[in-house]
Design an enzyme around this catalytic site. Structure first.
Site, PDB file in Angstrom:
ATOM      1  CB  SER A   1       4.153   0.359  -4.817  1.00 58.52           C
ATOM      2  OG  SER A   1       3.227   0.528  -3.918  1.00 58.52           O
TER       3      SER A   1
ATOM      4  CE  LYS B   1       3.698  -2.215  -0.686  1.00 58.69           C
ATOM      5  NZ  LYS B   1       4.126  -1.196  -1.846  1.00 58.69           N
TER       6      LYS B   1
END
Length: 146
Positions: free
Chosen positions: A66, A103
């Site tokens: 990701s 993230k």
């Protein structure tokens, strides 16, 4: 990253000076200087360079894809500092609904989100979920397979 293992930094890491050559430009020299000359008197300690606060620093290995657009790939080692106050643009390690994620912290329309570097993953609305920042990523260590 449910199987992530957090490894704390040593509270008093031993000094480990490594050769750290100065990039020198030579002009007007004849012959070949000694290759060791570039290494004289200059060293680099990775603990000193990467671990600014040993008591609040930990390491973790990345799983998943990701964050590849941000230069963080599966298997990379992250240096994370839990004493840094998260700001938009920082890469965070956070617990979201009990799962550890890596993230980028972003604010969109005045709301906090945790965003991936992969368009296959939608931004996570941090205000709508049980979310806690564990620390800010200070460095990424990527090893090449050789």
């Amino acid at each position: 990253m449910p199987d992530a293992k957090l490894i704390p930094a040593h509270p008093e890491p031993p000094l480990l000076p490594l050769p750290y050559p100065l990039p020198l430009t030579r002009a007007g020299l004849s012959g070949f200087p000694s290759p060791a000359q570039d290494y004289e008197g200059r060293t680099l300690d990775l603990n000193e360079r990467l671990v600014k606060r040993p008591a609040s620093t930990f390491f973790m290995t990345v799983t998943g894809d990701s964050m590849e657009a941000f230069g963080i790939a599966e298997g990379d080692l992250l240096v994370v500092d839990s004493a840094i106050e998260p700001r938009p643009g920082h890469i965070l390690v956070a617990s979201v609904e009990g799962e550890l994620v890596v993230k980028r912290y972003e604010v969109l329309d005045h709301r906090p989100y945790l965003a991936s570097g992969n368009p296959s993953y939608r931004p996570i609305p941090a205000a709508d979920l049980e979310c806690q920042a564990w620390g800010v990523v200070r460095a990424v260590i990527h090893e090449y397979s050789v």
